[in-house]
Design a protein around this motif. Structure first.
Motif, PDB file in Angstrom:
ATOM      1  N   GLN A  23       0.735  -1.152   0.004  1.00 48.50           N
ATOM      2  CA  GLN A  23       0.005   0.081   0.003  1.00 48.50           C
ATOM      3  C   GLN A  23       0.819   1.252  -0.114  1.00 48.50           C
ATOM      4  N   ARG A  24       2.165   0.960  -0.277  1.00 52.03           N
ATOM      5  CA  ARG A  24       3.007   2.379  -0.192  1.00 52.03           C
ATOM      6  C   ARG A  24       2.790   3.141  -1.437  1.00 52.03           C
ATOM      7  N   VAL A  25       2.977   4.577  -1.154  1.00 53.12           N
ATOM      8  CA  VAL A  25       3.131   5.611  -2.042  1.00 53.12           C
ATOM      9  C   VAL A  25       4.613   6.043  -2.314  1.00 53.12           C
ATOM     10  N   PHE A  26       4.799   6.159  -3.485  1.00 60.32           N
ATOM     11  CA  PHE A  26       6.326   6.406  -3.815  1.00 60.32           C
ATOM     12  C   PHE A  26       6.554   7.881  -4.259  1.00 60.32           C
ATOM     13  N   TYR A  27       7.534   8.353  -3.968  1.00 54.47           N
ATOM     14  CA  TYR A  27       7.882   9.821  -4.150  1.00 54.47           C
ATOM     15  C   TYR A  27       9.208   9.999  -4.795  1.00 54.47           C
ATOM     16  N   LEU A  28       9.464  10.798  -5.459  1.00 53.29           N
ATOM     17  CA  LEU A  28      10.878  11.316  -5.969  1.00 53.29           C
ATOM     18  C   LEU A  28      10.988  12.975  -5.392  1.00 53.29           C
ATOM     19  N   GLN A  29      11.948  12.927  -4.918  1.00 51.35           N
ATOM     20  CA  GLN A  29      12.194  14.311  -4.134  1.00 51.35           C
ATOM     21  C   GLN A  29      13.535  15.048  -4.449  1.00 51.35           C
ATOM     22  N   ALA A  30      13.452  16.422  -4.553  1.00 50.85           N
ATOM     23  CA  ALA A  30      14.685  17.204  -4.734  1.00 50.85           C
ATOM     24  C   ALA A  30      14.362  18.422  -4.112  1.00 50.85           C
ATOM     25  N   ARG A  31      15.678  18.915  -3.439  1.00 49.44           N
ATOM     26  CA  ARG A  31      15.753  20.384  -2.976  1.00 49.44           C
ATOM     27  C   ARG A  31      16.898  21.132  -3.372  1.00 49.44           C
ATOM     28  N   GLU A  32      16.829  22.498  -3.680  1.00 47.68           N
ATOM     29  CA  GLU A  32      17.666  23.381  -3.888  1.00 47.68           C
ATOM     30  C   GLU A  32      17.299  24.632  -3.247  1.00 47.68           C
ATOM     31  N   SER A  33      18.306  25.116  -2.483  1.00 44.79           N
ATOM     32  CA  SER A  33      17.687  26.224  -1.574  1.00 44.79           C
ATOM     33  C   SER A  33      16.637  26.021  -0.744  1.00 44.79           C
ATOM     34  N   THR A  35      13.751  25.846  -2.274  1.00 44.03           N
ATOM     35  CA  THR A  35      12.750  25.057  -3.151  1.00 44.03           C
ATOM     36  C   THR A  35      12.783  23.680  -3.004  1.00 44.03           C
ATOM     37  N   LEU A  36      11.771  22.862  -2.542  1.00 43.51           N
ATOM     38  CA  LEU A  36      11.675  21.542  -2.416  1.00 43.51           C
ATOM     39  C   LEU A  36      10.418  21.106  -3.181  1.00 43.51           C
ATOM     40  N   VAL A  37      10.938  20.081  -4.286  1.00 45.20           N
ATOM     41  CA  VAL A  37      10.149  19.681  -5.078  1.00 45.20           C
ATOM     42  C   VAL A  37       9.970  18.018  -4.714  1.00 45.20           C
ATOM     43  N   THR A  38       8.603  17.685  -4.594  1.00 50.14           N
ATOM     44  CA  THR A  38       8.092  16.225  -4.342  1.00 50.14           C
ATOM     45  C   THR A  38       7.203  15.998  -5.376  1.00 50.14           C
ATOM     46  N   LEU A  39       7.587  14.619  -5.956  1.00 48.48           N
ATOM     47  CA  LEU A  39       6.615  14.150  -6.894  1.00 48.48           C
ATOM     48  C   LEU A  39       6.204  12.873  -6.733  1.00 48.48           C
ATOM     49  N   LYS A  40       4.826  12.454  -7.127  1.00 50.60           N
ATOM     50  CA  LYS A  40       4.612  11.060  -6.661  1.00 50.60           C
ATOM     51  C   LYS A  40       4.806  10.270  -7.934  1.00 50.60           C
ATOM     52  N   CYS A  41       5.394   9.068  -7.614  1.00 54.34           N
ATOM     53  CA  CYS A  41       5.674   8.179  -8.767  1.00 54.34           C
ATOM     54  C   CYS A  41       5.100   6.676  -8.430  1.00 54.34           C
ATOM     55  N   GLU A  42       5.661   5.862  -9.180  1.00 57.63           N
ATOM     56  CA  GLU A  42       5.080   4.334  -9.300  1.00 57.63           C
ATOM     57  C   GLU A  42       6.536   3.869  -8.887  1.00 57.63           C
ATOM     58  N   LYS A  43       6.354   2.575  -7.920  1.00 56.23           N
ATOM     59  CA  LYS A  43       7.443   1.662  -7.599  1.00 56.23           C
ATOM     60  C   LYS A  43       8.147   1.351  -8.706  1.00 56.23           C
ATOM     61  N   LEU A  74      12.055  14.395   2.784  1.00 48.98           N
ATOM     62  CA  LEU A  74      11.690  15.579   3.756  1.00 48.98           C
ATOM     63  C   LEU A  74      10.334  15.882   3.620  1.00 48.98           C
ATOM     64  N   GLN A  75      10.289  16.682   4.915  1.00 48.03           N
ATOM     65  CA  GLN A  75       8.796  17.165   5.368  1.00 48.03           C
ATOM     66  C   GLN A  75       8.780  18.612   4.742  1.00 48.03           C
ATOM     67  N   PRO A  76       7.608  19.067   4.345  1.00 45.51           N
ATOM     68  CA  PRO A  76       6.332  18.472   4.163  1.00 45.51           C
ATOM     69  C   PRO A  76       6.447  17.533   2.948  1.00 45.51           C
ATOM     70  N   LEU A  77       5.493  16.379   2.936  1.00 48.58           N
ATOM     71  CA  LEU A  77       5.508  15.668   1.974  1.00 48.58           C
ATOM     72  C   LEU A  77       4.115  16.008   1.007  1.00 48.58           C
ATOM     73  N   GLU A  78       4.235  16.957   0.429  1.00 51.38           N
ATOM     74  CA  GLU A  78       3.234  17.367  -0.794  1.00 51.38           C
ATOM     75  C   GLU A  78       3.544  17.167  -1.861  1.00 51.38           C
ATOM     76  N   ALA A  79       3.086  16.139  -2.619  1.00 56.00           N
ATOM     77  CA  ALA A  79       3.320  15.946  -4.084  1.00 56.00           C
ATOM     78  C   ALA A  79       2.680  17.118  -5.047  1.00 56.00           C
ATOM     79  N   ALA A  80       3.500  17.666  -5.648  1.00 59.14           N
ATOM     80  CA  ALA A  80       3.126  18.573  -6.730  1.00 59.14           C
ATOM     81  C   ALA A  80       2.435  18.149  -7.706  1.00 59.14           C
TER      82      ALA A  80
END
Length: 178
Positions: A23-33, A35-43, A74-80
């Motif tokens: 039941q996991r939800v997978f994320y791809l995440q990057a941060r620069e300064s 700007t935190l980018v979180t994207l929802k993706c598939e396993k 990293l938190q917050p985990l809010e997918a764009a």
């Protein structure tokens, strides 16, 4: 319209999962300064990106930097937005591996044409120019995420629940945990 992102020197690049196996939800995440980018993706997307990056690192001249730590989400985990496709390139001038994620968009069927036609704005994209060390850490993180998932059935390769599963190769009979 979803936002697009371009991080030319992220200080954080990882993948992660939230929830119990199956039941996991997978994320791809990057941060620069800031700007935190979180994207929802598939396993499967995380696994394929990790596998591809591992092969790319092995082919690049000059060796690979050590992976270092395997960063957590990293938190917050809010997918764009959800990822539809991933692409990888290499910027030799900057010695950066470029990962491009494109937003998954639902296409509506055009009733007059009987074909699928794009409607609405262009899908968003995210471009991450990561270091070899970040790519190596991502490879290790992707492998760890795969190992933490449900075991697979030795007969059909499908994931098994703790109680087993109805394997199509065993004529629908339950395959129990070994």
């Amino acid at each position: 319209m979803s936002p697009s992102f371009q991080l030319d020197g992220p200080d954080h690049f990882t993948a992660g999962a939230v929830g119990p196996p199956g039941q996991r939800v997978f994320y791809l995440q990057a941060r620069e300064s800031d700007t935190l980018v979180t994207l929802k993706c598939e396993k499967e997307q995380v696994a394929a990106l990790g596998e591809y990056l591992g092969g790319l690192l092995a082919r690049l001249p000059g060796g690979t930097a050590p992976a270092g730590d395997k960063p957590e989400l990293l938190q917050p985990l809010e997918a764009a937005w959800p990822v539809g496709s991933l692409g990888v390139g290499y910027d030799g001038d900057r010695d950066r591996i470029v990962v491009i994620a494109n937003e998954r968009v639902e296409e509506e069927e055009d009733e007059e044409e009987g074909e699928e036609a794009k409607t609405g704005p262009e899908p968003a994209s995210a471009r991450f120019a990561i270091t070899r060390a970040q790519a190596a850490a991502f490879v290790e993180r992707a492998r760890a995420l795969q190992r933490a998932g449900r075991p697979t059935c030795p007969m059909c390769g499908e994931p098994k629940d703790p109680a087993g599963h109805a394997c199509p190769r065993s004529n629908g009979h339950m395959v129990r945990k070994a």
